[in-house]
Design an enzyme around this catalytic site. Structure first.
Site, mmCIF file in Angstrom:
data_model
loop_
_atom_site.group_PDB
_atom_site.id
_atom_site.type_symbol
_atom_site.label_atom_id
_atom_site.label_comp_id
_atom_site.label_asym_id
_atom_site.label_seq_id
_atom_site.Cartn_x
_atom_site.Cartn_y
_atom_site.Cartn_z
ATOM 1 N N CYS A 117 12.207 -2.170 -14.987
ATOM 2 C CA CYS A 117 12.697 -3.670 -15.077
ATOM 3 C C CYS A 117 12.927 -4.046 -16.433
ATOM 4 O O CYS A 117 13.742 -3.521 -17.062
ATOM 5 C CB CYS A 117 11.755 -4.528 -14.163
ATOM 6 S SG CYS A 117 12.119 -6.372 -13.783
ATOM 7 N N ASP A 162 19.575 -3.514 -5.205
ATOM 8 C CA ASP A 162 18.876 -4.366 -5.767
ATOM 9 C C ASP A 162 19.874 -5.733 -6.340
ATOM 10 O O ASP A 162 20.736 -5.604 -6.663
ATOM 11 C CB ASP A 162 18.772 -3.733 -7.207
ATOM 12 C CG ASP A 162 17.933 -4.450 -8.111
ATOM 13 O OD1 ASP A 162 17.737 -5.765 -8.310
ATOM 14 O OD2 ASP A 162 17.155 -3.777 -9.136
ATOM 15 N N HIS A 189 15.163 -3.522 -5.843
ATOM 16 C CA HIS A 189 14.584 -3.448 -7.039
ATOM 17 C C HIS A 189 12.860 -3.089 -7.015
ATOM 18 O O HIS A 189 12.362 -3.231 -5.806
ATOM 19 C CB HIS A 189 14.366 -4.976 -7.383
ATOM 20 C CG HIS A 189 14.272 -5.090 -8.964
ATOM 21 N ND1 HIS A 189 14.786 -4.726 -10.027
ATOM 22 C CD2 HIS A 189 13.156 -5.832 -9.763
ATOM 23 C CE1 HIS A 189 14.732 -5.059 -11.055
ATOM 24 N NE2 HIS A 189 13.630 -5.731 -10.959
#
Length: 223
Positions: A117, A162, A189
């Site tokens: 991330c 995502d 995600h």
């Protein structure tokens, strides 16, 4: 398996880190770069897994510049606090910390990074600016930096479901860095976050892990 250490940084301030060592001589070193939630049990487990695979792994506690011992929950409150902390920290300081962490485990051999991330973008920048072979998992902040000339190879992992990284963003990676390995998965995600049943996708995570280890075995252990 691991231990807490202090990492001297370029700004005369030590930050903490979670260090996991392999049995026997390391194949190399991997800097494990956190999500926005801090050096959580999940990130420590990732470091342990790299150690089990033969690498010295170090997860720097980047937020120690701002507040010590940050471990946030994977809920709305934790997400908002994490976003605030990474905005205050800034990417430049994070990249400096990666360089400091790499120096701290330099005896392990060749050093690379893996990030998730927010950490996925820090990992990309570590390849672009520090010359460290890096694996970037679902880095939603990558696109503004794709025009920089890379100094080391990067592998990208993205979830096809995502919402924070639309197909157009993935396409920009392929367009601007066509020489880099890029994989997409039928997942959302944070599909590698195995402590979060709302995000984790076991099949995708396992395949990405295999590809990540192959990358480091080639770029670090094979160098």
């Amino acid at each position: 398996m691991g231990e807490s250490i202090n990492i001297p940084t370029t700004r005369t301030h030590c930050i903490g880190g979670y260090l996991a060592r392999p049995q026997g001589r390391p194949k190399g070193g991997v800097i494990v770069i956190q999500e926005i939630f801090g050096v959580t049990a999940h990130i420590r487990n990732v470091a342990d897994r790299f150690a089990a695979a033969g690498y010295t792994a170090l997860a720097p506690a980047f937020f120690d510049h701002l507040e010590s011992g940050v471990e946030l929950g994977y809920d709305k409150t934790g997400m908002e606090r994490g976003k605030s902390l990474v905005a205050e920290l800034g990417l430049d300081r994070a990249v400096e910390d990666v360089a400091s962490a790499a120096e701290a485990i330099s005896s392990a051999g060749r050093i690379g990074t893996v990030g998730y991330c927010w950490g996925g973008t820090v990992a990309l920048l570590s390849a672009l600016r520090l010359g460290l072979p890096s694996v970037s998992y679902y880095g939603a902040r990558n696109v503004p930096f794709l025009g920089e000339k890379p100094r080391a190879p990067v592998m990208f992992h993205f979830g096809e479901k995502d919402p924070s990284i639309p197909p157009e963003a993935v396409a920009r990676h392929r367009e601007l860095l066509p020489q880099m390995e890029l994989y997409t998965y039928p997942a959302g995600h944070a599909f590698n976050r195995d402590v979060d049943p709302h995000a984790y996708d076991e099949a995708s995570a396992k395949l990405a892990w295999q590809r990540t280890l192959a990358f480091f075995d080639r770029e670090l252990a094979g160098a």
